[in-house]
Design a protein around this motif. Structure first.
Motif, PDB file in Angstrom:
ATOM      1  N   LEU A  46      17.264  -2.398  24.828  1.00 29.23           N
ATOM      2  CA  LEU A  46      16.604  -1.057  24.964  1.00 29.23           C
ATOM      3  C   LEU A  46      15.504  -1.551  25.618  1.00 29.23           C
ATOM      4  N   ALA A  47      15.256  -0.522  26.658  1.00 29.80           N
ATOM      5  CA  ALA A  47      14.189  -0.646  27.598  1.00 29.80           C
ATOM      6  C   ALA A  47      13.548   0.483  27.695  1.00 29.80           C
ATOM      7  N   ARG A  48      12.022   0.422  27.757  1.00 31.15           N
ATOM      8  CA  ARG A  48      11.183   1.537  27.528  1.00 31.15           C
ATOM      9  C   ARG A  48      11.151   2.489  28.672  1.00 31.15           C
ATOM     10  N   LYS A  49      11.039   3.761  28.580  1.00 32.70           N
ATOM     11  CA  LYS A  49      10.997   4.810  29.423  1.00 32.70           C
ATOM     12  C   LYS A  49       9.835   5.012  29.985  1.00 32.70           C
ATOM     13  N   LEU A  50       9.488   5.141  31.374  1.00 34.87           N
ATOM     14  CA  LEU A  50       8.373   5.390  31.787  1.00 34.87           C
ATOM     15  C   LEU A  50       7.850   6.743  31.434  1.00 34.87           C
TER      16      LEU A  50
ATOM     17  N   PHE B 174      10.976   4.164  43.627  1.00 38.85           N
ATOM     18  CA  PHE B 174      10.469   3.393  42.600  1.00 38.85           C
ATOM     19  C   PHE B 174       9.176   3.744  41.902  1.00 38.85           C
ATOM     20  N   TYR B 175       9.180   3.703  40.588  1.00 44.60           N
ATOM     21  CA  TYR B 175       8.067   4.263  39.852  1.00 44.60           C
ATOM     22  C   TYR B 175       7.427   2.917  38.965  1.00 44.60           C
ATOM     23  N   ARG B 176       6.337   2.859  38.651  1.00 43.56           N
ATOM     24  CA  ARG B 176       5.627   1.941  37.932  1.00 43.56           C
ATOM     25  C   ARG B 176       4.712   2.625  36.959  1.00 43.56           C
ATOM     26  N   PRO B 177       4.521   1.921  35.697  1.00 46.23           N
ATOM     27  CA  PRO B 177       3.639   2.553  34.680  1.00 46.23           C
ATOM     28  C   PRO B 177       2.237   2.483  35.085  1.00 46.23           C
ATOM     29  N   VAL B 178       1.335   3.584  34.564  1.00 46.33           N
ATOM     30  CA  VAL B 178      -0.117   3.727  34.967  1.00 46.33           C
ATOM     31  C   VAL B 178      -0.737   3.808  33.552  1.00 46.33           C
TER      32      VAL B 178
ATOM     33  N   PHE C 297       4.538   3.775  29.205  1.00 46.30           N
ATOM     34  CA  PHE C 297       5.820   4.111  28.715  1.00 46.30           C
ATOM     35  C   PHE C 297       5.768   4.965  27.460  1.00 46.30           C
ATOM     36  N   ARG C 298       7.005   5.654  27.333  1.00 52.39           N
ATOM     37  CA  ARG C 298       7.212   6.584  26.157  1.00 52.39           C
ATOM     38  C   ARG C 298       8.684   6.769  25.741  1.00 52.39           C
TER      39      ARG C 298
ATOM     40  N   SER D 189      11.228   1.085  35.008  1.00 47.15           N
ATOM     41  CA  SER D 189      10.847   0.582  35.984  1.00 47.15           C
ATOM     42  C   SER D 189      11.366  -0.933  36.080  1.00 47.15           C
ATOM     43  N   LEU D 190      11.281  -1.481  37.253  1.00 53.12           N
ATOM     44  CA  LEU D 190      12.025  -2.784  37.792  1.00 53.12           C
ATOM     45  C   LEU D 190      11.539  -3.919  36.723  1.00 53.12           C
TER      46      LEU D 190
END
Length: 552
Positions: free
Chosen positions: A442-446, A474-478, A488-489, A543-544
């Motif tokens: 399970l990976a966290r969604k941005l 590419f996207y990263r969390p803020v 992440f949500r 995200s990566l």
């Protein structure tokens, strides 16, 4: 008289270049066919977001639009009205502006709501516009006056009653425990950790697989809180030296919630962990879990067969049980006898006969499986294959015309086949009985509101084996208020589906090593966990770094 108003809305959206002439024509055509408002049709057709539409309409009536997902609500303002009033009018005070109370409203023309708030607070009200969903979410987060507890009131208590049951029934303690559970459910937490420290009590929620400290509470609260939870879960409140397990069921905001409770004696007192089981999670479809179309098709081909074994593998907390329940939801039918043996039974499903293991009474996985075979089953689900005996019976059940679903603790899909060999199952039995193995994480969604595009270094992409593609964004969390500043949500599954082909059957039958099985599976089209994770990165879902965190 309705049509000119709808036309005006369309013209306003055209002027702001939010939609095109073609989109407006399509929306008007559907609006005439359905009778719905033009705004609702535009939202359903994904031509305009509810937030953008609300912002435009707010501008037309001369009011300010506030995106509550990216707005830091002033808690002192939100607490000025009670939750019932907030929900009744779909309003929420969010701050102060020049001595006026700024109130977010879905319908700013509701003069009754404005008057009531003005009377309740004694302040002049400045309405601003927000979407109904954003206001409802903010109300659930900030307005909990019906469960409010004055911790100062409890802090003045020198000693809690010697009678633990009296402490458990004490009204402030009851409200405090209710607050913790309600807050955790609204924050989408899967677990609540109540941990006594030397001088206070630490409360942590596990949200999207990661623990977050929520608050510190006075140490004097701890005995009463633990006693209250034990009473709810039908546990022995007098026993503090041994670990205990319990279960409770309750309703939160109209949702049926099951709690699994575990207590653990520590040097500072009893630690209590509440696992929150939201029954709506058991109703998820396979498509919602995160399968790519190819992986889902391979998995579906296996479970529509009347016999065989399907194994779902991964570490604890990787969503294996949720995948099995989603599969049972597809298979569940009045014409099939479905039996499950679990430890514990996490979700109760209609039409399905579920058995809870009871080791002290001798009801183990193996004992339940032997009994199942005398009960004319069509489909058997085994919560986990833990020992050679249950593995042997599960495999033999598949060979005698039953569909068997189970979980196994291995790092990837090919390892499941070698793990069964290590348990002493004959290679030819594994080759004949196992039809599909699905490994997962399970990976966290941005967070969609705050994720930020960026360009990672080319050298880094080469090092991790990411396929270079100039079109990938590419996207990263803020971090923003909508995601509690985590970036992440929600979570999504990353899957590796191995179909046991004739060639893989031959490899297993001759006891081939794990690496050789994995190589053959990739030749036949299996995407590894890492490759499936990279697909989710290319889709902008995660995200990566998050993929590498859960895969490595």
């Amino acid at each position: 008289m309705q049509k000119p108003r709808q036309d005006r809305l369309g013209q306003i959206l055209l002027q702001h270049k939010i939609i095109t002439e073609e989109q407006l024509a399509e929306a008007l055509e559907k609006q005439q066919a359905t009778g719905k408002s033009l705004g609702r049709v535009l939202i359903e057709l994904n031509m305009v977001s509810e937030g953008a539409l609300t912002a435009i309409l707010a501008q037309q009536i001369g009011l300010k639009y506030v995106d509550l997902g990216n707005f830091q609500v002033d808690i002192s303002a939100a607490s000025l009205i009670d939750a019932d009033t907030a929900r009744k009018y779909t309003v929420l005070p969010i701050g102060f502006d020049d001595g006026k109370l700024m109130v977010a409203m879905a319908d700013p023309t509701n003069v009754f709501a404005l008057d009531d708030i003005r009377i309740m607070t004694g302040l002049e009200v400045e309405p601003v516009v927000s979407t109904k969903d954003d206001i409802t979410g903010a109300i659930n987060r900030y307005c909990r006056t019906e469960e409010h507890i004055d911790l100062g009131e409890l802090g003045d208590v020198e000693e809690l009653p010697e009678d633990e049951e009296a402490a458990a029934d004490d009204a402030p303690i009851v409200r405090y425990v209710n607050l913790l559970i309600t807050e955790a459910v609204e924050e989408r937490a899967s677990d609540i950790h109540i941990e006594p420290m030397e001088n206070d009590v630490r409360i942590r929620y596990r949200i999207d697989g990661v623990l977050h400290e929520i608050r510190r509470s006075p140490k004097k609260l701890h005995p009463g809180v633990v006693a209250r939870i034990k009473v709810m879960a039908d546990m022995n409140i007098a026993e503090k030296r041994l670990p205990q397990d319990g279960r409770a069921a309750l309703e939160i905001r109209g949702r049926q919630i099951d709690l699994r409770v575990a207590s653990l004696p520590t040097i500072h007192g009893e630690k209590v962990v509440l696992r929150i089981l939201d029954k709506s999670a058991s109703l998820m479809s396979l498509g919602e879990l995160g399968f790519t179309p190819d992986s889902l098709e391979a998995y579906r081909e296996s479970f529509i067969k009347p016999y065989g074994t399907i194994l779902v593998t991964g570490p604890t907390g990787s969503g294996k049980t949720t995948t099995l329940y989603a599969t049972l939801n597809v298979l569940n039918d009045i014409g099939k006898n479905i039996l499950t043996v679990e430890d514990p039974v996490e979700y109760r499903l209609p039409l399905i006969n579920q058995v809870q293991v009871h080791y002290k009474a001798g009801l183990t996985f193996a004992a339940a499986l032997r009994s199942f075979l005398r009960c004319d089953p069509d489909i058997i689900m085994v919560g986990e294959i833990r020992d050679p005996e249950s593995a042997q019976i599960a495999i033999e059940s598949a060979l005698t015309g039953h569909l068997v679903l189970s979980t196994l603790h291995t790092n990837d899909a090919p390892s499941a086949l070698t793990r069964l060999l290590e348990m002493g199952i004959e290679p030819f039995l594994i080759a004949s009985a196992v039809d599909c193995v699905s490994a997962q994480r399970l990976a966290r969604k941005l967070c969609e509101r705050c994720k930020q595009p960026y360009e990672p270094e080319r050298k880094y992409l080469e090092e991790i084996g990411f396929p270079l593609d100039e079109d990938t964004v590419f996207y990263r969390p803020v971090g923003c208020p909508a995601c509690n500043n985590t970036g992440f949500r929600g979570r999504i599954g990353i899957f590796e589906v191995l179909k046991v082909s004739e060639e893989i059957e031959r490899l297993v039958a001759r006891n081939a090593p794990h690496v050789e099985i994995a190589e053959q599976a990739r030749k036949e089209g299996m995407k590894t966990l890492r490759e499936d994770g990279f697909i989710k990165v290319r889709m902008g879902i995660t995200s990566l770094d998050e993929v590498l965190r859960v895969i490595m």
